[in-house]
Design a protein around this motif. Structure first.
Motif, PDB file in Angstrom:
ATOM      1  N   ALA A  20       0.840  -1.200   0.000  1.00 31.41           N
ATOM      2  CA  ALA A  20       0.000   0.000   0.000  1.00 31.41           C
ATOM      3  C   ALA A  20       0.875   1.250   0.000  1.00 31.41           C
ATOM      4  CB  ALA A  20      -0.946  -0.011   1.196  1.00 31.41           C
ATOM      5  N   ASP A  21       1.950   1.226   0.769  1.00 32.82           N
ATOM      6  CA  ASP A  21       2.896   2.346   0.769  1.00 32.82           C
ATOM      7  C   ASP A  21       3.551   2.507  -0.602  1.00 32.82           C
ATOM      8  OD1 ASP A  21       2.361   2.888   3.430  1.00 32.82           O
ATOM      9  OD2 ASP A  21       4.153   1.860   4.184  1.00 32.82           O
ATOM     10  N   LEU A  22       3.903   1.385  -1.215  1.00 38.75           N
ATOM     11  CA  LEU A  22       4.501   1.415  -2.543  1.00 38.75           C
ATOM     12  C   LEU A  22       3.522   2.010  -3.561  1.00 38.75           C
ATOM     13  CD1 LEU A  22       6.908   0.623  -4.356  1.00 38.75           C
ATOM     14  CD2 LEU A  22       5.795  -1.590  -4.645  1.00 38.75           C
ATOM     15  N   ALA A  23       2.253   1.656  -3.434  1.00 41.51           N
ATOM     16  CA  ALA A  23       1.235   2.201  -4.340  1.00 41.51           C
ATOM     17  C   ALA A  23       1.180   3.721  -4.231  1.00 41.51           C
ATOM     18  CB  ALA A  23      -0.130   1.592  -4.036  1.00 41.51           C
ATOM     19  N   LYS A  24       1.282   4.242  -3.019  1.00 41.81           N
ATOM     20  CA  LYS A  24       1.275   5.697  -2.827  1.00 41.81           C
ATOM     21  C   LYS A  24       2.473   6.336  -3.521  1.00 41.81           C
ATOM     22  CE  LYS A  24      -1.022   5.552   1.671  1.00 41.81           C
ATOM     23  NZ  LYS A  24      -0.826   5.705   3.113  1.00 41.81           N
ATOM     24  N   LYS A  25       3.638   5.697  -3.415  1.00 40.19           N
ATOM     25  CA  LYS A  25       4.844   6.233  -4.043  1.00 40.19           C
ATOM     26  C   LYS A  25       4.731   6.211  -5.560  1.00 40.19           C
ATOM     27  CE  LYS A  25       7.851   5.054  -0.198  1.00 40.19           C
ATOM     28  NZ  LYS A  25       8.908   4.186   0.311  1.00 40.19           N
ATOM     29  N   VAL A  26       4.214   5.108  -6.088  1.00 37.10           N
ATOM     30  CA  VAL A  26       4.056   4.987  -7.536  1.00 37.10           C
ATOM     31  C   VAL A  26       3.055   6.031  -8.038  1.00 37.10           C
ATOM     32  CG1 VAL A  26       3.162   3.456  -9.354  1.00 37.10           C
ATOM     33  CG2 VAL A  26       4.758   2.566  -7.651  1.00 37.10           C
ATOM     34  N   ASP A  27       1.989   6.240  -7.285  1.00 36.31           N
ATOM     35  CA  ASP A  27       1.001   7.254  -7.659  1.00 36.31           C
ATOM     36  C   ASP A  27       1.629   8.648  -7.642  1.00 36.31           C
ATOM     37  OD1 ASP A  27      -1.791   7.753  -8.405  1.00 36.31           O
ATOM     38  OD2 ASP A  27      -1.921   8.801  -6.487  1.00 36.31           O
ATOM     39  N   ALA A  28       2.431   8.923  -6.615  1.00 36.36           N
ATOM     40  CA  ALA A  28       3.096  10.227  -6.514  1.00 36.36           C
ATOM     41  C   ALA A  28       4.078  10.443  -7.661  1.00 36.36           C
ATOM     42  CB  ALA A  28       3.819  10.345  -5.165  1.00 36.36           C
ATOM     43  N   LEU A  29       4.592   9.350  -8.215  1.00 32.09           N
ATOM     44  CA  LEU A  29       5.495   9.446  -9.358  1.00 32.09           C
ATOM     45  C   LEU A  29       4.727   9.604 -10.664  1.00 32.09           C
ATOM     46  CD1 LEU A  29       8.108   6.739  -8.335  1.00 32.09           C
ATOM     47  CD2 LEU A  29       8.451   9.221  -8.400  1.00 32.09           C
ATOM     48  N   GLY A  30       3.396   9.615 -10.571  1.00 27.53           N
ATOM     49  CA  GLY A  30       2.581   9.899 -11.738  1.00 27.53           C
ATOM     50  C   GLY A  30       1.993   8.697 -12.449  1.00 27.53           C
ATOM     51  N   ASN A  31       2.171   7.519 -11.895  1.00 29.21           N
ATOM     52  CA  ASN A  31       1.628   6.333 -12.563  1.00 29.21           C
ATOM     53  C   ASN A  31       0.419   5.823 -11.790  1.00 29.21           C
ATOM     54  OD1 ASN A  31       1.112   3.949 -13.927  1.00 29.21           O
ATOM     55  ND2 ASN A  31       3.280   3.589 -14.336  1.00 29.21           N
ATOM     56  N   HIS A  32      -0.720   6.458 -12.048  1.00 29.07           N
ATOM     57  CA  HIS A  32      -1.954   6.137 -11.335  1.00 29.07           C
ATOM     58  C   HIS A  32      -2.442   4.725 -11.673  1.00 29.07           C
ATOM     59  CE1 HIS A  32      -5.533   6.935  -9.038  1.00 29.07           C
ATOM     60  NE2 HIS A  32      -6.294   6.606 -10.066  1.00 29.07           N
ATOM     61  N   ALA A  33      -2.308   4.314 -12.928  1.00 30.05           N
ATOM     62  CA  ALA A  33      -2.774   2.981 -13.331  1.00 30.05           C
ATOM     63  C   ALA A  33      -2.012   1.889 -12.575  1.00 30.05           C
ATOM     64  CB  ALA A  33      -2.627   2.796 -14.836  1.00 30.05           C
ATOM     65  N   ALA A  34      -0.704   2.043 -12.478  1.00 28.07           N
ATOM     66  CA  ALA A  34       0.092   1.051 -11.745  1.00 28.07           C
ATOM     67  C   ALA A  34      -0.277   1.061 -10.269  1.00 28.07           C
ATOM     68  CB  ALA A  34       1.581   1.324 -11.929  1.00 28.07           C
ATOM     69  N   SER A  35      -0.488   2.235  -9.727  1.00 31.55           N
ATOM     70  CA  SER A  35      -0.881   2.355  -8.322  1.00 31.55           C
ATOM     71  C   SER A  35      -2.189   1.616  -8.065  1.00 31.55           C
ATOM     72  CB  SER A  35      -1.023   3.831  -7.946  1.00 31.55           C
ATOM     73  OG  SER A  35      -1.490   3.961  -6.630  1.00 31.55           O
ATOM     74  N   GLU A  36      -3.145   1.774  -8.970  1.00 31.08           N
ATOM     75  CA  GLU A  36      -4.430   1.077  -8.818  1.00 31.08           C
ATOM     76  C   GLU A  36      -4.249  -0.433  -8.849  1.00 31.08           C
ATOM     77  OE1 GLU A  36      -6.957   2.696 -11.891  1.00 31.08           O
ATOM     78  OE2 GLU A  36      -7.802   4.167 -10.487  1.00 31.08           O
ATOM     79  N   GLN A  37      -3.366  -0.911  -9.714  1.00 32.52           N
ATOM     80  CA  GLN A  37      -3.124  -2.358  -9.793  1.00 32.52           C
ATOM     81  C   GLN A  37      -2.467  -2.880  -8.515  1.00 32.52           C
ATOM     82  OE1 GLN A  37      -4.188  -4.609 -12.167  1.00 32.52           O
ATOM     83  NE2 GLN A  37      -5.377  -2.783 -12.663  1.00 32.52           N
ATOM     84  N   ILE A  38      -1.556  -2.118  -7.964  1.00 34.41           N
ATOM     85  CA  ILE A  38      -0.919  -2.514  -6.699  1.00 34.41           C
ATOM     86  C   ILE A  38      -1.971  -2.567  -5.595  1.00 34.41           C
ATOM     87  CG2 ILE A  38       0.772  -1.879  -4.929  1.00 34.41           C
ATOM     88  CD1 ILE A  38       2.405  -0.574  -7.266  1.00 34.41           C
ATOM     89  N   LEU A  39      -2.843  -1.564  -5.559  1.00 31.06           N
ATOM     90  CA  LEU A  39      -3.903  -1.552  -4.543  1.00 31.06           C
ATOM     91  C   LEU A  39      -4.874  -2.711  -4.735  1.00 31.06           C
ATOM     92  CD1 LEU A  39      -4.583   2.264  -4.187  1.00 31.06           C
ATOM     93  CD2 LEU A  39      -3.386   0.758  -2.581  1.00 31.06           C
ATOM     94  N   ALA A  40      -5.099  -3.120  -5.977  1.00 28.84           N
ATOM     95  CA  ALA A  40      -5.931  -4.294  -6.232  1.00 28.84           C
ATOM     96  C   ALA A  40      -5.252  -5.542  -5.663  1.00 28.84           C
ATOM     97  CB  ALA A  40      -6.198  -4.450  -7.726  1.00 28.84           C
ATOM     98  N   ALA A  41      -3.942  -5.624  -5.815  1.00 34.40           N
ATOM     99  CA  ALA A  41      -3.199  -6.752  -5.249  1.00 34.40           C
ATOM    100  C   ALA A  41      -3.285  -6.736  -3.723  1.00 34.40           C
ATOM    101  CB  ALA A  41      -1.744  -6.711  -5.708  1.00 34.40           C
ATOM    102  N   VAL A  42      -3.206  -5.551  -3.143  1.00 35.04           N
ATOM    103  CA  VAL A  42      -3.344  -5.423  -1.684  1.00 35.04           C
ATOM    104  C   VAL A  42      -4.699  -5.966  -1.249  1.00 35.04           C
ATOM    105  CG1 VAL A  42      -3.562  -3.774   0.225  1.00 35.04           C
ATOM    106  CG2 VAL A  42      -1.730  -3.497  -1.451  1.00 35.04           C
ATOM    107  N   SER A  43      -5.729  -5.645  -1.991  1.00 29.27           N
ATOM    108  CA  SER A  43      -7.068  -6.141  -1.682  1.00 29.27           C
ATOM    109  C   SER A  43      -7.099  -7.670  -1.704  1.00 29.27           C
ATOM    110  CB  SER A  43      -8.080  -5.567  -2.672  1.00 29.27           C
ATOM    111  OG  SER A  43      -9.367  -6.081  -2.426  1.00 29.27           O
TER     112      SER A  43
END
Length: 66
Positions: free
Chosen positions: A26-49
């Motif tokens: 979840a922390d990694l997803a926040k970092k990826v989102d902050a780097l501008g890759n929202h799609a990747a962040s969403e996929q990471i959060l889906a994996a967290v789920s």
């Protein structure tokens, strides 16, 4: 040592371990989102789920074995 107690202890360890990984992801997803890759962040959060769903199942099994 009692084999069932060993099994319960291992399951509890695995559940805690999975929860720690879910938090890290979840922390990694926040970092990826902050780097501008929202799609990747969403996929990471889906994996967290999915981690969390699996952990709920494992927790139910653990409770049923106690």
């Amino acid at each position: 040592c009692d084999p069932m107690q060993e099994t319960l202890a291992l399951m509890q360890y695995m559940i805690n371990h999975n929860a720690a990984h879910a938090r890290e992801l979840a922390d990694l997803a926040k970092k990826v989102d902050a780097l501008g890759n929202h799609a990747a962040s969403e996929q990471i959060l889906a994996a967290v789920s999915e981690f969390e769903k699996g952990n709920l199942r494992l927790s139910a099994v653990l409770a049923s074995l106690k």
